[in-house]
Design a protein around this motif. Structure first.
Motif, mmCIF file in Angstrom:
data_model
loop_
_atom_site.group_PDB
_atom_site.id
_atom_site.type_symbol
_atom_site.label_atom_id
_atom_site.label_comp_id
_atom_site.label_asym_id
_atom_site.label_seq_id
_atom_site.Cartn_x
_atom_site.Cartn_y
_atom_site.Cartn_z
ATOM 1 N N THR A 124 0.698 -1.140 -0.031
ATOM 2 C CA THR A 124 -0.026 -0.105 -0.019
ATOM 3 C C THR A 124 1.047 1.171 -0.235
ATOM 4 O OG1 THR A 124 -1.705 -1.291 1.288
ATOM 5 C CG2 THR A 124 -1.808 1.178 1.435
ATOM 6 N N LEU A 125 0.430 2.254 -0.923
ATOM 7 C CA LEU A 125 1.306 3.377 -0.752
ATOM 8 C C LEU A 125 0.361 4.554 -1.166
ATOM 9 C CD1 LEU A 125 4.369 2.633 -3.450
ATOM 10 C CD2 LEU A 125 4.277 2.856 -0.947
ATOM 11 N N LEU A 126 0.798 5.616 -1.338
ATOM 12 C CA LEU A 126 -0.101 6.802 -0.980
ATOM 13 C C LEU A 126 0.163 7.845 -2.387
ATOM 14 C CD1 LEU A 126 -1.690 8.548 1.383
ATOM 15 C CD2 LEU A 126 0.261 9.432 1.934
ATOM 16 N N TRP A 127 -0.849 8.291 -2.942
ATOM 17 C CA TRP A 127 -0.522 9.458 -3.768
ATOM 18 C C TRP A 127 -0.996 10.720 -3.202
ATOM 19 C CZ3 TRP A 127 -4.660 12.203 -4.977
ATOM 20 C CH2 TRP A 127 -5.968 11.439 -5.051
ATOM 21 N N HIS A 128 -0.210 11.930 -3.495
ATOM 22 C CA HIS A 128 -0.660 13.013 -2.627
ATOM 23 C C HIS A 128 0.073 14.272 -3.697
ATOM 24 C CE1 HIS A 128 3.257 13.728 -0.810
ATOM 25 N NE2 HIS A 128 3.092 12.482 -0.561
ATOM 26 N N ALA A 129 -0.816 15.564 -3.553
ATOM 27 C CA ALA A 129 0.027 16.477 -4.134
ATOM 28 C C ALA A 129 0.954 16.773 -3.364
ATOM 29 C CB ALA A 129 -1.179 17.954 -3.655
ATOM 30 N N HIS A 130 2.119 17.465 -4.080
ATOM 31 C CA HIS A 130 3.387 17.834 -3.653
ATOM 32 C C HIS A 130 3.848 19.220 -3.635
ATOM 33 C CE1 HIS A 130 7.409 17.047 -1.957
ATOM 34 N NE2 HIS A 130 7.332 15.549 -2.174
ATOM 35 N N ARG A 218 -5.402 -1.983 5.115
ATOM 36 C CA ARG A 218 -4.285 -1.218 4.192
ATOM 37 C C ARG A 218 -4.093 0.057 4.971
ATOM 38 N NH1 ARG A 218 -2.277 -3.611 -0.001
ATOM 39 N NH2 ARG A 218 -3.137 -5.507 -1.081
ATOM 40 N N ILE A 219 -3.274 0.449 5.713
ATOM 41 C CA ILE A 219 -3.205 1.683 6.562
ATOM 42 C C ILE A 219 -2.145 2.619 6.146
ATOM 43 C CG2 ILE A 219 -3.180 2.238 9.152
ATOM 44 C CD1 ILE A 219 -3.374 -0.777 9.863
ATOM 45 N N MET A 220 -2.745 3.773 6.069
ATOM 46 C CA MET A 220 -1.559 4.827 5.958
ATOM 47 C C MET A 220 -2.048 6.074 6.475
ATOM 48 S SD MET A 220 -2.437 5.538 2.083
ATOM 49 C CE MET A 220 -3.046 4.006 2.031
ATOM 50 N N ASN A 221 -0.995 6.755 7.016
ATOM 51 C CA ASN A 221 -1.109 7.964 7.380
ATOM 52 C C ASN A 221 -0.651 8.975 6.739
ATOM 53 O OD1 ASN A 221 -0.922 10.187 9.310
ATOM 54 N ND2 ASN A 221 0.651 9.630 10.554
ATOM 55 N N ALA A 222 -1.911 9.877 6.319
ATOM 56 C CA ALA A 222 -1.835 10.944 5.581
ATOM 57 C C ALA A 222 -2.201 12.292 6.148
ATOM 58 C CB ALA A 222 -3.069 10.672 4.438
ATOM 59 N N ALA A 223 -1.704 12.322 7.394
ATOM 60 C CA ALA A 223 -1.794 13.458 8.129
ATOM 61 C C ALA A 223 -0.485 14.197 7.798
ATOM 62 C CB ALA A 223 -1.560 13.402 9.606
ATOM 63 N N ALA A 244 4.962 -0.764 1.310
ATOM 64 C CA ALA A 244 5.034 -1.571 0.173
ATOM 65 C C ALA A 244 6.128 -2.641 0.043
ATOM 66 C CB ALA A 244 4.678 -0.919 -1.156
ATOM 67 N N VAL A 245 6.643 -2.923 1.086
ATOM 68 C CA VAL A 245 7.849 -3.903 1.326
ATOM 69 C C VAL A 245 7.378 -5.205 2.303
ATOM 70 C CG1 VAL A 245 10.042 -4.484 1.907
ATOM 71 C CG2 VAL A 245 9.609 -2.226 0.920
ATOM 72 N N TYR A 246 7.509 -6.203 2.019
ATOM 73 C CA TYR A 246 6.964 -7.502 2.599
ATOM 74 C C TYR A 246 7.810 -7.578 4.012
ATOM 75 C CZ TYR A 246 3.701 -8.886 -0.994
ATOM 76 O OH TYR A 246 2.639 -8.840 -1.874
ATOM 77 N N THR A 247 7.186 -7.970 5.141
ATOM 78 C CA THR A 247 7.700 -8.002 6.390
ATOM 79 C C THR A 247 7.933 -9.337 6.909
ATOM 80 O OG1 THR A 247 6.059 -7.344 7.826
ATOM 81 C CG2 THR A 247 7.738 -5.726 7.111
ATOM 82 N N ASP A 253 -0.225 -5.028 19.463
ATOM 83 C CA ASP A 253 -1.352 -4.522 19.666
ATOM 84 C C ASP A 253 -1.719 -3.225 19.404
ATOM 85 O OD1 ASP A 253 0.280 -3.561 21.623
ATOM 86 O OD2 ASP A 253 -1.005 -3.923 23.337
ATOM 87 N N VAL A 254 -0.610 -2.558 19.059
ATOM 88 C CA VAL A 254 -0.701 -0.985 18.697
ATOM 89 C C VAL A 254 0.501 -0.862 17.626
ATOM 90 C CG1 VAL A 254 1.273 -0.557 20.614
ATOM 91 C CG2 VAL A 254 -0.441 1.409 19.925
ATOM 92 N N MET A 255 0.125 0.173 16.773
ATOM 93 C CA MET A 255 1.120 0.790 15.722
ATOM 94 C C MET A 255 1.329 2.404 15.909
ATOM 95 S SD MET A 255 -0.658 -0.714 12.477
ATOM 96 C CE MET A 255 -1.411 -2.208 12.240
ATOM 97 N N MET A 256 2.392 2.605 15.399
ATOM 98 C CA MET A 256 2.765 4.109 15.099
ATOM 99 C C MET A 256 3.363 4.314 13.841
ATOM 100 S SD MET A 256 4.839 6.755 14.968
ATOM 101 C CE MET A 256 6.474 6.501 15.125
ATOM 102 N N LEU A 257 2.583 5.261 13.212
ATOM 103 C CA LEU A 257 2.841 5.544 11.768
ATOM 104 C C LEU A 257 3.247 7.046 11.696
ATOM 105 C CD1 LEU A 257 0.456 3.173 11.510
ATOM 106 C CD2 LEU A 257 0.486 3.813 9.096
ATOM 107 N N THR A 258 4.220 7.321 10.841
ATOM 108 C CA THR A 258 4.555 8.877 10.777
ATOM 109 C C THR A 258 3.916 9.185 9.510
ATOM 110 O OG1 THR A 258 6.317 8.559 9.293
ATOM 111 C CG2 THR A 258 7.027 8.354 11.648
ATOM 112 N N PRO A 259 3.753 10.517 9.302
ATOM 113 C CA PRO A 259 3.224 11.034 7.987
ATOM 114 C C PRO A 259 4.140 10.285 6.923
ATOM 115 C CG PRO A 259 3.416 12.956 9.594
ATOM 116 C CD PRO A 259 4.045 11.836 10.194
ATOM 117 N N GLY A 260 3.292 9.899 6.108
ATOM 118 C CA GLY A 260 3.799 9.265 4.841
ATOM 119 C C GLY A 260 4.062 7.784 4.853
ATOM 120 N N GLN A 261 3.974 6.994 6.158
ATOM 121 C CA GLN A 261 4.130 5.733 6.262
ATOM 122 C C GLN A 261 3.006 4.814 6.156
ATOM 123 O OE1 GLN A 261 6.153 5.181 10.156
ATOM 124 N NE2 GLN A 261 8.265 5.031 9.287
ATOM 125 N N SER A 262 3.193 3.796 5.552
ATOM 126 C CA SER A 262 1.939 2.860 5.406
ATOM 127 C C SER A 262 2.258 1.542 6.163
ATOM 128 C CB SER A 262 1.482 2.656 4.101
ATOM 129 O OG SER A 262 2.415 1.967 3.197
#
Ligand code: NAG
Ligand code: NAG
Ligand code: NAG
Ligand code: NAG
Ligand code: NAG
Ligand code: NAG
Ligand code: NAG
Ligand code: NAG
Ligand code: NAG
Ligand code: NAG
Ligand code: NAG
Ligand code: CU
Length: 574
Positions: A124-130, A218-223, A244-247, A253-262
């Motif tokens: 999962t990736l993000l498209w966004h205005a730059h 499929r989770i993404m941080n678009a903040a 978008a890289v397999y782990t 039980d918890v996640m932390m995503l920075t802006p731009g991470q999925s």
């Protein structure tokens, strides 16, 4: 617009292709209509730029190996570009969509067609205005599924679920660059603020699940500016991919995503039939010099089939980490490892050609006294008239300097810095310029990114365009090349396009510069873009035409309609 019918016909054709079992690569074609629309997630109606009138914007589905063609028609009042966050853009760097780096913006009433192959990555990736702040509302998901020749390297989920986290302001996003950045009014899950906010009681994201089934989230941080914790009451999730890289499957039980991470994660509905909240909440790594984030959480609800609000007990609420819970954030970020031997895995190169040590943090602009960003004592200034890559390609002088240093000009106690009487001689006042680093084709580059305490401490999510990097290590304090080099993971390190550099800490990144062109490396908090927390790499051509930067497409937007810096000082980036 005569072309539209044609596009629609092609889209219908592509859909037919996807649902047939043809395994060869397809051309997936879409139209993005960028329009201003009125929305009202909270109590105030607000005009926002959107793609096709929706927040979040449309989801793009492709298979690895496909060619994606997106016709962006700008019918909004903003200058825009669309960046395909995390896409390698191998041999297609003109399609990266980085404003004034790879292209001039698409101005109102103009259009541009992005066309590129998506190869060697799945997830999962993000498209966004730059263009600064516009990605607050101009964003959506780019889902890359495996070609039909192989399946996911994990049990096939019953269903797939998209969760896009967003940050919302009750104001015109064009005004967001006013310093200091105003406090946002809410976080959203798939465009919905949920029942903890005024005027939003009945607008909560709900996910219906069947007991015993497994779902791929499929989770993404678009903040724009906030690292976020995410947690579901009473349920663990198993992370199976990041950026978008397999782990290696990782249970948490918890996640932390920075802006731009999925994060792609499996959720099994293995609890009693009932209702369970999912919460997002900001992770705050900074001192409280900047406005505090809203002390609010946004929630959605998971509803098991068979649960009814009358018969079931009240929905379970997850116990969230404290906003400053660095331990939990770090545990999640640093423990993920790559799936060695999985699809698209490539071993870590052992030989390093270019070693860099880059300090990241703040400083002050000496004349104005305002806060600036700093990478190795430079504050990046976006070119005003010619995009960097055009200046490079056409040998236009005076746009940038090729002098970004491999080390900061001074060694000091980065993580424990306290202002001193002689701080003027240190790195308090970085130099404002468009300074880039040139890399030889196919060289292996290692970057130690060292966070500093100059002005304030904060975790910065550093994002590299055009490449994934291996994250060989994370740590706190000052990186010690003797002590810390021994602890680096060269076996199964995570690969990402965006990494949280810990507050007062460091990360070690490694990547192979095998894609010619100009690639940004920057903090993915939009509030830090006008501060110039950016640099760029120019990757030189290889020996053959195949490995060389090709001329720009003839329809690339032009800056001939001259780009005017504003007369006010509110937005440092333009
Ligand atoms: C966006 O809207 C246009 C025109 O209404 C439509 O043709 C197109 O399919 C939509 N695009 C997506 C990706 O949904
Ligand atoms: C373009 O924008 C104008 C003004 O906002 C609106 O009237 C018009 O319908 C839009 N056209 C399309 C194709 O979205
Ligand atoms: C895109 O712009 C070109 C001119 O650059 C114009 O000929 C074409 O009609 C535009 N397409 C749409 C769909 O607006
Ligand atoms: C989540 O995982 C932890 C550690 O593996 C385990 O102790 C806990 O019981 C699990 N919780 C649930 C709800 O499955
Ligand atoms: C945030 O809200 C929670 C719950 O109401 C409270 O316990 C906590 O002290 C608040 N934190 C701040 C920084 O206001
Ligand atoms: C994760 O990382 C922490 C250090 O932050 C470590 O103590 C812990 O054992 C690691 N493993 C797991 C499964 O959390
Ligand atoms: C730019 O300069 C390089 C090296 O001098 C030369 O090989 C190349 O042809 C020049 N490109 C253009 C477009 O003039
Ligand atoms: C950082 O840059 C500023 C502005 O050019 C300069 O005055 C200062 O000496 C630099 N710091 C160091 C340690 O070189
Ligand atoms: C890049 O370098 C690797 C390892 O040295 C080599 O195997 C590969 O052929 C090179 N790629 C190109 C396109 O030159
Ligand atoms: C858009 O960019 C053009 C030049 O490329 C500039 O003249 C114009 O002022 C910009 N418009 C907005 C709304 O920023
Ligand atoms: C061609 C086209 O659709 N032009 C419109 C683009 O958007 C602006 C602002 O909404 C309108 O003024 C143009 O008419
Ligand atoms: Cu930052």
């Amino acid at each position: 617009m005569p072309h539209l019918d044609h596009y629609l016909a092609i889209q219908a054709f592509v859909i037919v292709l996807l649902f047939s079992s043809i395994a060869s690569a397809a051309i997936v074609e879409h139209v993005f209509h960028v329009t201003n629309v009125l929305v009202k997630p909270l109590c105030k109606e607000q005009m926002i730029p959107t793609v096709n009138g929706s927040l979040p914007g449309p989801t793009i589905n492709v298979r690895e190996g496909d060619t994606l063609v997106v016709h962006v028609i700008n019918n909004s009042t903003y200058n825009i570009t669309i960046h395909w966050h995390g896409v390698f853009q191998l041999k297609s760097s003109w399609m990266d969509g980085a404003n004034m780096i790879t292209q001039c913006p698409i101005e109102p009433s103009y259009n541009f067609t992005y066309r590129f192959d998506i190869i060697g990555q799945e997830g999962t990736l993000l498209w966004h205005a730059h263009v600064v702040n516009l990605r607050a509302t101009l964003h959506g998901a780019l889902i890359i599924r495996p070609r039909s020749t192989h399946l996911y390297p994990f049990p096939k989920p019953y269903k797939e679920v998209l969760l896009i986290f967003e940050q919302w302001w009750n104001m015109d996003v064009g005004l967001l660059s006013i310093q200091p950045a105003p406090i946002s009014d809410a976080y959203l899950i798939n465009g919905l603020a949920g029942d903890l906010y005024p005027c939003s009681k009945n607008r909560m994201y709900k996910l219906k699940v069947v007991q015993g089934k497994t779902y791929l989230l499929r989770i993404m941080n678009a903040a724009l500016n906030k690292h976020l914790f995410f947690k579901i009451a009473n349920h663990n999730v198993t992370v199976v991919a990041v950026d978008a890289v397999y782990t290696t499957p990782y249970v948490s039980d918890v996640m932390m995503l920075t802006p731009g991470q999925s994060v792609d994660a499996l959720l099994t509905a293995d609890q009693a039939i009932g209702m369970y909240y999912m919460y997002i909440k900001s992770y705050n790594s900074a001192d409280q010099v900047s406005p505090f984030p809203p002390n609010t959480t946004t929630r959605g609800l998971i509803v098991y089939e068979g649960a009814t609000s009358s018969s079931s007990s009240p929905a379970a609420i997850p116990l969230m980490p404290e906003m400053n819970d660095q331990t939990t954030a770090h545990r999640f970020s640093s423990n993920i490892t790559s799936l060695v031997g999985g699809p698209h895995w490539t071993p870590v190169p052992r030989h390093v050609d270019e070693t860099m040590f880059v300090t990241v943090g703040f400083g002050f602009d000496k004349p104005s006294g305002e806060v600036d960003g700093s990478l190795n004592n430079y504050t990046f200034v976006l070119p005003k008239t010619v995009p960097l890559q055009e200046a490079y390609f056409y040998n236009i002088t005076g746009v940038y300097t090729d002098d970004f240093p491999n080390q900061p000009p001074l060694r000091f106690d980065y993580a424990n810095f306290e202002p001193r009487t002689d701080y003027e001689n240190m790195m308090m006042y970085p130099e404002r310029k468009t300074s880039v680093k040139t890399l030889g084709f196919n060289t292996t580059v290692e970057i130690v990114v060292q966070n500093t305490k100059i002005v304030t401490k904060e975790s910065h999510p550093m994002h590299l365009h055009g490449f994934n990097f291996y994250v060989l290590g994370y740590g706190f304090g000052n990186y010690d090349p003797t002590r810390d080099a021994r602890t680096l993971n060269l076996v199964n390190p995570q690969m990402r396009n965006t990494v949280a550099v810990p507050s007062l800490g460091w990360v070690v990144l490694r990547f192979i510069a095998n894609n010619p062109g100009v690639w940004m490396f920057h903090c993915h908090m939009d509030a830090h873009l006008p501060f110039g927390m950016i640099t760029a790499f120019i990757v030189l051509n290889g020996p053959t035409p195949e490995t060389s930067l090709q001329p720009p497409p003839s329809n690339l937007p032009q800056c001939s309609r001259i780009y005017q810096p504003p007369t006010t000082n509110v937005d440092l980036s333009y």
